[in-house]
Design a protein around this motif. Structure first.
Motif, PDB file in Angstrom:
ATOM      1  N   GLU A 151      -2.805   6.254   5.379  1.00 49.22           N
ATOM      2  CA  GLU A 151      -3.172   7.440   6.149  1.00 49.22           C
ATOM      3  C   GLU A 151      -4.641   7.813   5.957  1.00 49.22           C
ATOM      4  OE1 GLU A 151      -0.210  10.398   5.237  1.00 49.22           O
ATOM      5  OE2 GLU A 151       1.199   9.520   6.674  1.00 49.22           O
ATOM      6  N   GLU A 152      -5.175   7.607   4.754  1.00 54.61           N
ATOM      7  CA  GLU A 152      -6.598   7.845   4.512  1.00 54.61           C
ATOM      8  C   GLU A 152      -7.447   6.897   5.356  1.00 54.61           C
ATOM      9  OE1 GLU A 152      -7.688   7.720   0.356  1.00 54.61           O
ATOM     10  OE2 GLU A 152      -6.115   9.158  -0.153  1.00 54.61           O
ATOM     11  N   LEU A 153      -7.040   5.628   5.426  1.00 47.46           N
ATOM     12  CA  LEU A 153      -7.759   4.650   6.237  1.00 47.46           C
ATOM     13  C   LEU A 153      -7.716   5.044   7.706  1.00 47.46           C
ATOM     14  CD1 LEU A 153      -9.184   1.843   6.440  1.00 47.46           C
ATOM     15  CD2 LEU A 153      -6.909   0.894   6.835  1.00 47.46           C
ATOM     16  N   TRP A 154      -6.538   5.408   8.205  1.00 46.59           N
ATOM     17  CA  TRP A 154      -6.401   5.797   9.616  1.00 46.59           C
ATOM     18  C   TRP A 154      -7.206   7.056   9.921  1.00 46.59           C
ATOM     19  CZ3 TRP A 154      -0.473   4.976   9.094  1.00 46.59           C
ATOM     20  CH2 TRP A 154      -0.194   3.612   9.127  1.00 46.59           C
ATOM     21  N   ALA A 155      -7.223   8.010   9.004  1.00 42.96           N
ATOM     22  CA  ALA A 155      -7.997   9.248   9.210  1.00 42.96           C
ATOM     23  C   ALA A 155      -9.491   8.933   9.261  1.00 42.96           C
ATOM     24  CB  ALA A 155      -7.697  10.255   8.110  1.00 42.96           C
ATOM     25  N   ALA A 180       0.860  -1.189   0.000  1.00 46.24           N
ATOM     26  CA  ALA A 180       0.000   0.000   0.000  1.00 46.24           C
ATOM     27  C   ALA A 180       0.890   1.231   0.000  1.00 46.24           C
ATOM     28  CB  ALA A 180      -0.882   0.006   1.239  1.00 46.24           C
ATOM     29  N   THR A 181       0.368   2.307  -0.540  1.00 46.76           N
ATOM     30  CA  THR A 181       1.107   3.561  -0.428  1.00 46.76           C
ATOM     31  C   THR A 181       0.832   4.138   0.961  1.00 46.76           C
ATOM     32  OG1 THR A 181      -0.701   4.935  -1.254  1.00 46.76           O
ATOM     33  CG2 THR A 181       0.853   4.047  -2.901  1.00 46.76           C
ATOM     34  N   ARG A 182       1.718   4.983   1.382  1.00 51.09           N
ATOM     35  CA  ARG A 182       1.530   5.627   2.685  1.00 51.09           C
ATOM     36  C   ARG A 182       0.229   6.433   2.689  1.00 51.09           C
ATOM     37  NH1 ARG A 182       6.225   8.009   6.149  1.00 51.09           N
ATOM     38  NH2 ARG A 182       5.075   8.653   7.978  1.00 51.09           N
ATOM     39  N   GLU A 183      -0.094   7.054   1.562  1.00 50.79           N
ATOM     40  CA  GLU A 183      -1.316   7.850   1.467  1.00 50.79           C
ATOM     41  C   GLU A 183      -2.560   6.993   1.673  1.00 50.79           C
ATOM     42  OE1 GLU A 183       1.184   8.035  -0.888  1.00 50.79           O
ATOM     43  OE2 GLU A 183       1.978   9.942  -0.163  1.00 50.79           O
ATOM     44  N   GLU A 184      -2.571   5.789   1.087  1.00 49.29           N
ATOM     45  CA  GLU A 184      -3.717   4.894   1.265  1.00 49.29           C
ATOM     46  C   GLU A 184      -3.913   4.547   2.736  1.00 49.29           C
ATOM     47  OE1 GLU A 184      -4.117   2.120  -2.679  1.00 49.29           O
ATOM     48  OE2 GLU A 184      -2.323   1.802  -1.447  1.00 49.29           O
TER      49      GLU A 184
END
Length: 130
Positions: free
Chosen positions: A112-116, A106-110
């Motif tokens: 971070e979106e999940l965690w947000a 996964a990309t870090r952005e993916e």
């Protein structure tokens, strides 16, 4: 990746970062996340051997797991036991005897979106309780 695939990736807590540096990006890097097993590390290095100038892999607390350079060479691996586990998976890829396998990345952005989204859901639930 789907939400379910991202959750599956996080299941055993062995998630780490791979920072991939490419010369044409002038020092910037792309962060990927995957399960930091010896086999996954070897396959990730093998897939990026001739794309990345340098790959730095860390755990979630930013402790160095290993580092590789262009050509897929393992340069720095503080945990020598892990290094001995990576080599049997990496050497056949380096020698052209095996192709690197696809791994769940996964990309870090993916992530971070999940965690947000998770954090937002928790906050909304807390507000409803007030």
């Amino acid at each position: 990746m789907t939400k379910e695939e991202l959750y599956e990736l996080m299941e055993d807590g062995n998630l780490g970062y791979a920072c991939v540096f490419k010369r044409e990006n002038q020092g910037t890097h792309t962060d990927y996340m995957f399960k930091m097993t010896a086999e996954n590390i070897a396959n990730f290095i093998g897939k990026n051997a001739y794309i990345a100038d340098k790959i730095i892999m860390t755990d979630m607390c930013d402790r160095l797991i290993c580092e590789s350079v262009f050509g897929g060479f393992l340069m720095n691996c503080p945990d020598q036991d892990l290094c001995r586990e990576i080599i049997p998976h990496l050497a056949p890829i380096q020698m052209g005897e095996a192709e690197p396998k696809d791994i769940a990345v996964a990309t870090r952005e993916e992530m971070e979106e999940l965690w947000a989204a998770e954090e937002e859901a928790v906050m909304q639930a807390e507000f409803r309780m007030l």
